[in-house]
Design a protein around this motif. Structure first.
Motif, PDB file in Angstrom:
ATOM      1  N   UNK A 155       0.809  -1.228   0.000  1.00 53.36           N
ATOM      2  CA  UNK A 155       0.000   0.000   0.000  1.00 53.36           C
ATOM      3  C   UNK A 155       0.837   1.270   0.000  1.00 53.36           C
ATOM      4  N   UNK A 156       2.056   1.213   0.538  1.00 50.51           N
ATOM      5  CA  UNK A 156       2.895   2.417   0.575  1.00 50.51           C
ATOM      6  C   UNK A 156       3.349   2.846  -0.815  1.00 50.51           C
ATOM      7  N   UNK A 157       3.217   1.947  -1.807  1.00 50.85           N
ATOM      8  CA  UNK A 157       3.596   2.294  -3.179  1.00 50.85           C
ATOM      9  C   UNK A 157       2.490   3.063  -3.902  1.00 50.85           C
ATOM     10  N   UNK A 158       1.322   3.143  -3.309  1.00 48.16           N
ATOM     11  CA  UNK A 158       0.197   3.828  -3.928  1.00 48.16           C
ATOM     12  C   UNK A 158       0.241   5.325  -3.624  1.00 48.16           C
ATOM     13  N   UNK A 159      -0.174   6.157  -4.562  1.00 47.60           N
ATOM     14  CA  UNK A 159      -0.222   7.592  -4.282  1.00 47.60           C
ATOM     15  C   UNK A 159      -1.062   7.937  -3.053  1.00 47.60           C
ATOM     16  N   UNK A 160      -2.143   7.201  -2.824  1.00 45.88           N
ATOM     17  CA  UNK A 160      -3.002   7.481  -1.675  1.00 45.88           C
ATOM     18  C   UNK A 160      -2.522   6.804  -0.396  1.00 45.88           C
ATOM     19  N   UNK A 161      -1.486   5.953  -0.512  1.00 45.79           N
ATOM     20  CA  UNK A 161      -0.834   5.344   0.659  1.00 45.79           C
ATOM     21  C   UNK A 161      -1.746   4.421   1.476  1.00 45.79           C
ATOM     22  N   UNK A 162      -2.780   3.877   0.845  1.00 46.86           N
ATOM     23  CA  UNK A 162      -3.665   2.950   1.553  1.00 46.86           C
ATOM     24  C   UNK A 162      -4.377   2.043   0.579  1.00 46.86           C
ATOM     25  N   UNK A 163      -4.828   0.898   1.082  1.00 44.31           N
ATOM     26  CA  UNK A 163      -5.662   0.028   0.287  1.00 44.31           C
ATOM     27  C   UNK A 163      -7.102   0.501   0.315  1.00 44.31           C
ATOM     28  N   UNK A 164      -7.896   0.008  -0.628  1.00 47.77           N
ATOM     29  CA  UNK A 164      -9.294   0.393  -0.702  1.00 47.77           C
ATOM     30  C   UNK A 164     -10.194  -0.596   0.007  1.00 47.77           C
ATOM     31  N   UNK A 165     -11.412  -0.160   0.273  1.00 45.28           N
ATOM     32  CA  UNK A 165     -12.418  -1.010   0.901  1.00 45.28           C
ATOM     33  C   UNK A 165     -13.466  -1.429  -0.133  1.00 45.28           C
ATOM     34  N   UNK A 166     -14.040  -2.626   0.010  1.00 39.83           N
ATOM     35  CA  UNK A 166     -15.071  -3.069  -0.935  1.00 39.83           C
ATOM     36  C   UNK A 166     -16.203  -2.067  -1.098  1.00 39.83           C
ATOM     37  N   UNK A 167     -16.580  -1.400  -0.018  1.00 42.97           N
ATOM     38  CA  UNK A 167     -17.659  -0.427  -0.080  1.00 42.97           C
ATOM     39  C   UNK A 167     -17.342   0.706  -1.050  1.00 42.97           C
ATOM     40  N   UNK A 168     -16.067   1.089  -1.142  1.00 45.13           N
ATOM     41  CA  UNK A 168     -15.682   2.178  -2.039  1.00 45.13           C
ATOM     42  C   UNK A 168     -15.866   1.781  -3.497  1.00 45.13           C
ATOM     43  N   UNK A 169     -15.592   0.529  -3.818  1.00 44.48           N
ATOM     44  CA  UNK A 169     -15.816   0.032  -5.174  1.00 44.48           C
ATOM     45  C   UNK A 169     -17.314  -0.097  -5.440  1.00 44.48           C
ATOM     46  N   UNK A 170     -18.047  -0.562  -4.435  1.00 50.42           N
ATOM     47  CA  UNK A 170     -19.495  -0.712  -4.576  1.00 50.42           C
ATOM     48  C   UNK A 170     -20.169   0.621  -4.899  1.00 50.42           C
ATOM     49  N   UNK A 171     -19.676   1.703  -4.300  1.00 55.79           N
ATOM     50  CA  UNK A 171     -20.255   3.024  -4.566  1.00 55.79           C
ATOM     51  C   UNK A 171     -20.093   3.406  -6.045  1.00 55.79           C
ATOM     52  N   UNK A 172     -18.933   3.080  -6.613  1.00 55.34           N
ATOM     53  CA  UNK A 172     -18.699   3.375  -8.030  1.00 55.34           C
ATOM     54  C   UNK A 172     -19.624   2.539  -8.912  1.00 55.34           C
ATOM     55  N   UNK A 173     -19.782   1.277  -8.574  1.00 55.41           N
ATOM     56  CA  UNK A 173     -20.676   0.398  -9.341  1.00 55.41           C
ATOM     57  C   UNK A 173     -22.101   0.910  -9.282  1.00 55.41           C
ATOM     58  N   UNK A 174     -22.542   1.266  -8.075  1.00 52.48           N
ATOM     59  CA  UNK A 174     -23.916   1.730  -7.904  1.00 52.48           C
ATOM     60  C   UNK A 174     -24.168   3.012  -8.696  1.00 52.48           C
ATOM     61  N   UNK A 175     -23.187   3.897  -8.747  1.00 46.96           N
ATOM     62  CA  UNK A 175     -23.375   5.122  -9.527  1.00 46.96           C
ATOM     63  C   UNK A 175     -23.527   4.809 -11.008  1.00 46.96           C
ATOM     64  N   UNK A 176     -22.710   3.920 -11.524  1.00 42.73           N
ATOM     65  CA  UNK A 176     -22.806   3.564 -12.940  1.00 42.73           C
ATOM     66  C   UNK A 176     -24.141   2.896 -13.273  1.00 42.73           C
ATOM     67  N   UNK A 177     -24.730   2.208 -12.332  1.00 39.29           N
ATOM     68  CA  UNK A 177     -26.034   1.586 -12.553  1.00 39.29           C
ATOM     69  C   UNK A 177     -27.174   2.586 -12.461  1.00 39.29           C
ATOM     70  N   UNK A 178     -26.932   3.708 -11.801  1.00 38.21           N
ATOM     71  CA  UNK A 178     -28.016   4.632 -11.477  1.00 38.21           C
ATOM     72  C   UNK A 178     -28.366   5.556 -12.640  1.00 38.21           C
ATOM     73  N   UNK A 179     -29.511   6.217 -12.505  1.00 36.77           N
ATOM     74  CA  UNK A 179     -29.944   7.191 -13.505  1.00 36.77           C
ATOM     75  C   UNK A 179     -29.020   8.404 -13.551  1.00 36.77           C
TER      76      UNK A 179
END
Length: 237
Positions: free
Chosen positions: A197-221
């Motif tokens: 994770x220290x190699x990432x610009x944001x310095x942390x790993x992501x959470x499943x919920x964060x990916x789910x939010x992106x998926x839900x937006x793409x599905x939405x109107x």
């Protein structure tokens, strides 16, 4: 009521997506391969919050099993084997990865389109394919076969989006990066996210919920004019 079928929904990103979509008013089909108990736990959580859900067992690489599952789709199911370089890959492993991560996605998309397309009497819809940042990065020395399979998913997403746009169907993708899910244990390194994770610009790993939010937006109107595109959920990598 809107309906969503989430493949691979018993754990990780699929589980988080199913729970989020239920909170947003979708009736959710919770697809699983083997872990019925985990899938039914997701269903129970959704129902406890007043939502509607149904556990659906199916191997997405099996055409006959896929054909029974559809109304709306989040295409998330994927497999990953232990870390290996190219010299250690076998035809059996490569074909298993491609079977789920490529053939499975094609079959799920096909059945969704049959039900959504206006030419078949459908009302349109949205498909979100969960790819991976590995499709851009190649995963050298670890998962080149997995990365290649996700590259195929990217091509499917782009091509299908153009093919079915006039039928009222939007097709988009999300490319997660290093996310805290059980898939890293399947690769032989449960602590992989913390290691790199220290190699990432944001310095942390992501959470499943964060990916789910992106998926839900793409599905939405709210994403009604968005098709053939990808959201990078990879911490800047």
């Amino acid at each position: 009521m809107k309906v969503a079928l989430v493949t691979g929904a018993s754990r990780g990103i699929g589980r988080a997506t199913a729970l989020l979509l239920a909170r947003q008013g979708y009736a959710v089909g919770v697809n699983y391969l083997r872990d019925e108990s985990a899938a039914r736990q997701v269903v129970a959580e959704i129902e406890a919050q007043g939502g509607k859900a149904l556990a659906l067992q199916a191997d997405v690489a099996d055409e006959a099993q896929v054909m029974a599952m559809f109304s709306a789709l989040v295409n998330n199911a994927g497999i990953l084997f232990r870390q290996a370089n190219i010299e250690q890959l076998t035809a059996e492993r490569i074909n298993k990865v491609l079977g789920t991560n490529v053939t499975g996605y094609f079959l799920c998309c096909r059945e969704a389109v049959k039900r959504m397309a206006r030419r078949h009497g459908g009302q349109g819809g949205a498909i979100v394919n969960v790819s991976s940042a590995a499709s851009r990065l190649g995963a050298p020395g670890e998962y080149v076969d997995y990365a290649a399979s996700k590259g195929a998913v990217d091509s499917l997403t782009i091509g299908l989006s153009l093919e079915v746009a006039a039928q009222g169907i939007r097709v988009n993708g999300v490319r997660p990066g290093l996310i805290y899910t059980e898939i890293h244990a399947s690769g032989g390194e449960p602590g992989r996210v913390d290691r790199v994770k220290s190699s990432l610009p944001m310095q942390r790993g992501g959470q499943p919920q964060e990916v789910a939010e992106a998926i839900a937006w793409l599905l939405s109107d709210a994403a009604s004019y968005v098709t053939g595109t990808f959201i990078e959920a990879a911490g800047g990598r």
